[in-house]
Design a protein around this motif. Sequence first.
Motif, PDB file in Angstrom:
ATOM      1  N   HIS A 195       0.826  -1.217   0.000  1.00  0.00           N
ATOM      2  CA  HIS A 195       0.000   0.000   0.000  1.00  0.00           C
ATOM      3  C   HIS A 195       0.856   1.262   0.000  1.00  0.00           C
ATOM      4  CE1 HIS A 195      -3.581  -2.452   0.681  1.00  0.00           C
ATOM      5  NE2 HIS A 195      -2.923  -3.066   1.651  1.00  0.00           N
ATOM      6  N   HIS A 196       1.958   1.232  -0.751  1.00  0.00           N
ATOM      7  CA  HIS A 196       2.845   2.397  -0.840  1.00  0.00           C
ATOM      8  C   HIS A 196       2.810   3.051  -2.213  1.00  0.00           C
ATOM      9  CE1 HIS A 196       5.481   0.579   2.602  1.00  0.00           C
ATOM     10  NE2 HIS A 196       4.394   1.199   3.047  1.00  0.00           N
ATOM     11  N   GLY A 197       2.009   2.499  -3.129  1.00  0.00           N
ATOM     12  CA  GLY A 197       2.038   3.017  -4.487  1.00  0.00           C
ATOM     13  C   GLY A 197       1.593   4.457  -4.587  1.00  0.00           C
ATOM     14  N   LEU A 198       0.418   4.777  -4.005  1.00  0.00           N
ATOM     15  CA  LEU A 198      -0.093   6.136  -4.075  1.00  0.00           C
ATOM     16  C   LEU A 198       0.790   7.109  -3.298  1.00  0.00           C
ATOM     17  CD1 LEU A 198      -2.339   7.873  -5.200  1.00  0.00           C
ATOM     18  CD2 LEU A 198      -3.689   7.406  -3.142  1.00  0.00           C
ATOM     19  N   VAL A 199       1.355   6.628  -2.199  1.00  0.00           N
ATOM     20  CA  VAL A 199       2.266   7.478  -1.413  1.00  0.00           C
ATOM     21  C   VAL A 199       3.495   7.839  -2.231  1.00  0.00           C
ATOM     22  CG1 VAL A 199       3.697   7.600   0.665  1.00  0.00           C
ATOM     23  CG2 VAL A 199       1.441   6.521   0.764  1.00  0.00           C
ATOM     24  N   GLY A 200       4.055   6.863  -2.935  1.00  0.00           N
ATOM     25  CA  GLY A 200       5.217   7.143  -3.768  1.00  0.00           C
ATOM     26  C   GLY A 200       4.903   8.091  -4.906  1.00  0.00           C
ATOM     27  N   LEU A 201       3.713   7.932  -5.521  1.00  0.00           N
ATOM     28  CA  LEU A 201       3.331   8.849  -6.593  1.00  0.00           C
ATOM     29  C   LEU A 201       3.168  10.267  -6.064  1.00  0.00           C
ATOM     30  CD1 LEU A 201       0.708   6.755  -8.598  1.00  0.00           C
ATOM     31  CD2 LEU A 201       3.115   7.150  -9.134  1.00  0.00           C
ATOM     32  N   ARG A 202       2.569  10.405  -4.886  1.00  0.00           N
ATOM     33  CA  ARG A 202       2.383  11.744  -4.311  1.00  0.00           C
ATOM     34  C   ARG A 202       3.729  12.393  -3.999  1.00  0.00           C
ATOM     35  NH1 ARG A 202      -1.145  10.498  -0.937  1.00  0.00           N
ATOM     36  NH2 ARG A 202      -2.940  11.305  -2.087  1.00  0.00           N
ATOM     37  N   GLN A 203       4.687  11.614  -3.486  1.00  0.00           N
ATOM     38  CA  GLN A 203       6.006  12.169  -3.188  1.00  0.00           C
ATOM     39  C   GLN A 203       6.722  12.588  -4.467  1.00  0.00           C
ATOM     40  OE1 GLN A 203       7.873   9.015  -0.985  1.00  0.00           O
ATOM     41  NE2 GLN A 203       6.901   9.587   0.951  1.00  0.00           N
ATOM     42  N   ARG A 204       6.604  11.779  -5.520  1.00  0.00           N
ATOM     43  CA  ARG A 204       7.232  12.128  -6.797  1.00  0.00           C
ATOM     44  C   ARG A 204       6.624  13.419  -7.352  1.00  0.00           C
ATOM     45  NH1 ARG A 204       9.596   9.091 -11.156  1.00  0.00           N
ATOM     46  NH2 ARG A 204       9.214   7.146 -10.044  1.00  0.00           N
ATOM     47  N   ALA A 205       5.284  13.545  -7.254  1.00  0.00           N
ATOM     48  CA  ALA A 205       4.625  14.747  -7.751  1.00  0.00           C
ATOM     49  C   ALA A 205       5.023  15.977  -6.945  1.00  0.00           C
ATOM     50  CB  ALA A 205       3.109  14.564  -7.712  1.00  0.00           C
ATOM     51  N   GLU A 206       5.134  15.850  -5.632  1.00  0.00           N
ATOM     52  CA  GLU A 206       5.500  16.994  -4.800  1.00  0.00           C
ATOM     53  C   GLU A 206       6.913  17.469  -5.095  1.00  0.00           C
ATOM     54  OE1 GLU A 206       4.858  15.643  -0.858  1.00  0.00           O
ATOM     55  OE2 GLU A 206       2.677  15.945  -0.904  1.00  0.00           O
ATOM     56  N   PHE A 238     -14.014  14.670  -6.434  1.00  0.00           N
ATOM     57  CA  PHE A 238     -13.678  13.595  -5.510  1.00  0.00           C
ATOM     58  C   PHE A 238     -12.561  14.057  -4.598  1.00  0.00           C
ATOM     59  CE2 PHE A 238      -9.661  12.592  -7.387  1.00  0.00           C
ATOM     60  CZ  PHE A 238      -9.802  13.107  -8.657  1.00  0.00           C
ATOM     61  N   SER A 239     -12.271  13.254  -3.592  1.00  0.00           N
ATOM     62  CA  SER A 239     -11.185  13.504  -2.641  1.00  0.00           C
ATOM     63  C   SER A 239     -10.705  12.179  -2.118  1.00  0.00           C
ATOM     64  CB  SER A 239     -11.662  14.395  -1.479  1.00  0.00           C
ATOM     65  OG  SER A 239     -12.615  13.720  -0.716  1.00  0.00           O
ATOM     66  N   THR A 240      -9.616  12.196  -1.404  1.00  0.00           N
ATOM     67  CA  THR A 240      -9.080  10.946  -0.852  1.00  0.00           C
ATOM     68  C   THR A 240      -9.999  10.352   0.197  1.00  0.00           C
ATOM     69  OG1 THR A 240      -7.843  12.280   0.729  1.00  0.00           O
ATOM     70  CG2 THR A 240      -6.713  11.644  -1.272  1.00  0.00           C
ATOM     71  N   ALA A 241     -10.931  11.133   0.756  1.00  0.00           N
ATOM     72  CA  ALA A 241     -11.863  10.597   1.752  1.00  0.00           C
ATOM     73  C   ALA A 241     -12.896   9.681   1.124  1.00  0.00           C
ATOM     74  CB  ALA A 241     -12.557  11.746   2.472  1.00  0.00           C
ATOM     75  N   ASP A 242     -13.049   9.750  -0.230  1.00  0.00           N
ATOM     76  CA  ASP A 242     -14.052   8.931  -0.912  1.00  0.00           C
ATOM     77  C   ASP A 242     -13.562   7.532  -1.226  1.00  0.00           C
ATOM     78  OD1 ASP A 242     -14.987  11.821  -2.834  1.00  0.00           O
ATOM     79  OD2 ASP A 242     -15.777  11.093  -0.914  1.00  0.00           O
ATOM     80  N   ILE A 243     -12.309   7.206  -0.896  1.00  0.00           N
ATOM     81  CA  ILE A 243     -11.753   5.926  -1.303  1.00  0.00           C
ATOM     82  C   ILE A 243     -12.420   4.803  -0.513  1.00  0.00           C
ATOM     83  CG2 ILE A 243      -9.658   4.546  -1.476  1.00  0.00           C
ATOM     84  CD1 ILE A 243      -8.107   7.113  -1.597  1.00  0.00           C
ATOM     85  N   PRO A 244     -13.081   3.851  -1.156  1.00  0.00           N
ATOM     86  CA  PRO A 244     -13.681   2.735  -0.422  1.00  0.00           C
ATOM     87  C   PRO A 244     -12.615   1.768   0.038  1.00  0.00           C
ATOM     88  CG  PRO A 244     -14.014   2.452  -2.776  1.00  0.00           C
ATOM     89  CD  PRO A 244     -13.378   3.798  -2.592  1.00  0.00           C
ATOM     90  N   SER A 245     -12.934   1.068   1.090  1.00  0.00           N
ATOM     91  CA  SER A 245     -11.931   0.181   1.683  1.00  0.00           C
ATOM     92  C   SER A 245     -11.615  -0.989   0.768  1.00  0.00           C
ATOM     93  CB  SER A 245     -12.436  -0.353   3.032  1.00  0.00           C
ATOM     94  OG  SER A 245     -13.668  -1.041   2.857  1.00  0.00           O
ATOM     95  N   GLY A 246     -12.522  -1.388  -0.087  1.00  0.00           N
ATOM     96  CA  GLY A 246     -12.276  -2.541  -0.936  1.00  0.00           C
ATOM     97  C   GLY A 246     -11.498  -2.227  -2.178  1.00  0.00           C
ATOM     98  N   GLN A 247     -11.233  -0.925  -2.484  1.00  0.00           N
ATOM     99  CA  GLN A 247     -10.509  -0.566  -3.692  1.00  0.00           C
ATOM    100  C   GLN A 247      -9.343   0.351  -3.390  1.00  0.00           C
ATOM    101  OE1 GLN A 247     -13.070   0.956  -6.699  1.00  0.00           O
ATOM    102  NE2 GLN A 247     -14.550  -0.705  -6.542  1.00  0.00           N
ATOM    103  N   ALA A 248      -8.711   0.166  -2.278  1.00  0.00           N
ATOM    104  CA  ALA A 248      -7.568   0.994  -1.926  1.00  0.00           C
ATOM    105  C   ALA A 248      -6.416   0.718  -2.854  1.00  0.00           C
ATOM    106  CB  ALA A 248      -7.157   0.746  -0.481  1.00  0.00           C
ATOM    107  N   PRO A 249      -5.723   1.740  -3.299  1.00  0.00           N
ATOM    108  CA  PRO A 249      -4.569   1.513  -4.188  1.00  0.00           C
ATOM    109  C   PRO A 249      -3.470   0.822  -3.429  1.00  0.00           C
ATOM    110  CG  PRO A 249      -4.658   3.804  -3.517  1.00  0.00           C
ATOM    111  CD  PRO A 249      -5.919   3.161  -3.022  1.00  0.00           C
ATOM    112  N   LYS A 250      -2.598   0.187  -4.195  1.00  0.00           N
ATOM    113  CA  LYS A 250      -1.537  -0.565  -3.531  1.00  0.00           C
ATOM    114  C   LYS A 250      -0.521   0.388  -2.915  1.00  0.00           C
ATOM    115  CE  LYS A 250       1.765  -1.064  -7.246  1.00  0.00           C
ATOM    116  NZ  LYS A 250       2.609  -1.974  -7.996  1.00  0.00           N
TER     117      LYS A 250
END
Length: 402
Positions: free
Chosen positions: A331-342, A390-402
Motif C-alpha cells: 500500500h505504498h504506491g499512491l504514497v510514492g506517486l504523491r512524493q514524486r509529484a511533490e 472527488f477527494s481521498t476521503a471517498d476511497i472505499p476500503s475494498g478498492q484501496a490503491p496498492k
Amino acid sequence: MNLRHPPAPLLDAALVAASLADAWAHIEVEEHAAMACALLAAFALVLRRRLPLTTFVLTLPTAMVTDAVFATMAALYTLSSLSRHRTLLAGCALAYAITDFLPWPWSSLKAAELAQTHHLVHLTYTLATSAAPVFLGQLVHARRELALRLAEIFEAREHERLLIAQSVLAKERAQLAREMHDVVSHQVSLIAVQAGVLQVGSHDAETKKAAATIRQLSVQTLDELRHMVSVLRASDSRPTELTPQPSLADLQRLVGSSGIEAELETHLPEDLPPTVQRAVYRTVQEALTNVRKHAPGATARVCIDYREGAIHATVINTAPTRPALPLPSAHHGLVGLRQRAELLGGTIAAGSTADSGYKLHLKLPVTDRPTPTRTPEPNNRPEKIPDRPFSTADIPSGQAPK
C-alpha cells in the motif's frame, strides 16, 4: 572578505604608508641621501611578495644610514615567511643587525667604545630586533604548511571514507543481485513457462489470450530483471539507471500491454522535461496496475493533456465486474506517486467516481511550453465513465490503491 587576510594590494599600501611615516618621523627633509634611501626602501616593499630577497637588499641602506628601520624589518619578515633556507635567513638577520648597530659613517667608529656597557646593550637589542621578524616569519610559514598538510589529510580521510562506503554498497548490491537472481528470476521463469504451457494446451480463445499476455509480461519482467542484476553487479561506482527510463512515447505500449480494456488519449507538447515524462508514465503505470489488481473486469480511460501551464494526467476506471483476488501489497504506491509529484511541484488526487469506479488525477506545473497538437490514440472501445468531484476521503476500503 576574510578579516584575517586583507587583500594583498591593501596590505602592501599600508606597509608603504607605515614606512613613509617612519621615515618622516626619523629623517629631516634636508638629509637628501638618507631620505632617498628611505623612499627606496618604502616603495621597494611593493616587490616583497615576488622578489623577497631583492626587496630586503634594497631596504638595507635605510637601516645603515638612518633610524627608519620599519621597511627593513617588514622585508625581513616577508623573506622569512616565504623561505625555509635557514642559513640565508640567519645571514640576512645578521646583516640587518650589523647595519643597524654600526654608526654611519663607519669611519666614526672607535674600537674602544665597543666595550662600553651601553654599546653591549644596544648590540643585544639589535640582535633581538633582527631575530624577531625571522622567528615570526618562520612561525607563519610553519602555520601555512601545517594548514596545507591538514587539508591534505582531511581530503585523504574523506576519500578513504568514500571508498569504504562504496565497498559496503558494492557488497550489498552484490548480495541483492544474488537474491534477485536466485529467487525472483526463478519464480518469474516458472510463471512464463506455465503460461506458455497453458497457451499451447488450452482450446479456449480467452484463455489463450490471457496466457499469452502473462507470458509476454513475464518475459519482459525477466529482461528488466537481468538488466537490474547486471547493474547491481557492476564493479564501478558510476551512477547509472537501473532500467532504461520510459518516456511518453512508451505510453501506447504500456496501455496496450496492461491486460485490461483501456483507452489512451494524449494532448501534449513534444519537448517536456524527462523528469515530467517519467512522472506521468509512472503514474499511469501505477494506476493501470491498481485497476488490474483491485478492479477485475473494469475498463479504463487515460487522458493526458496540457492546459493552463500544467500537465494533467487522469486515469478513470469503471466498477469491477468480478471480485478481486487477494494479492500481497505494501500500500505504498499512491504514497510514492504523491512524493514524486511533490518533488516536481505537482499534486495527486484520488477517489471514487459516481458509478463505484475510481479516478486518479496528476497535475504537474510546466511553464513556457509551445501549443500542443491533439493526438488521440484509442486502444479499444471507449467507455462512457461518469465523473464528479472527488477527494481521498471517498476511497472505499475494498478498492484501496496498492
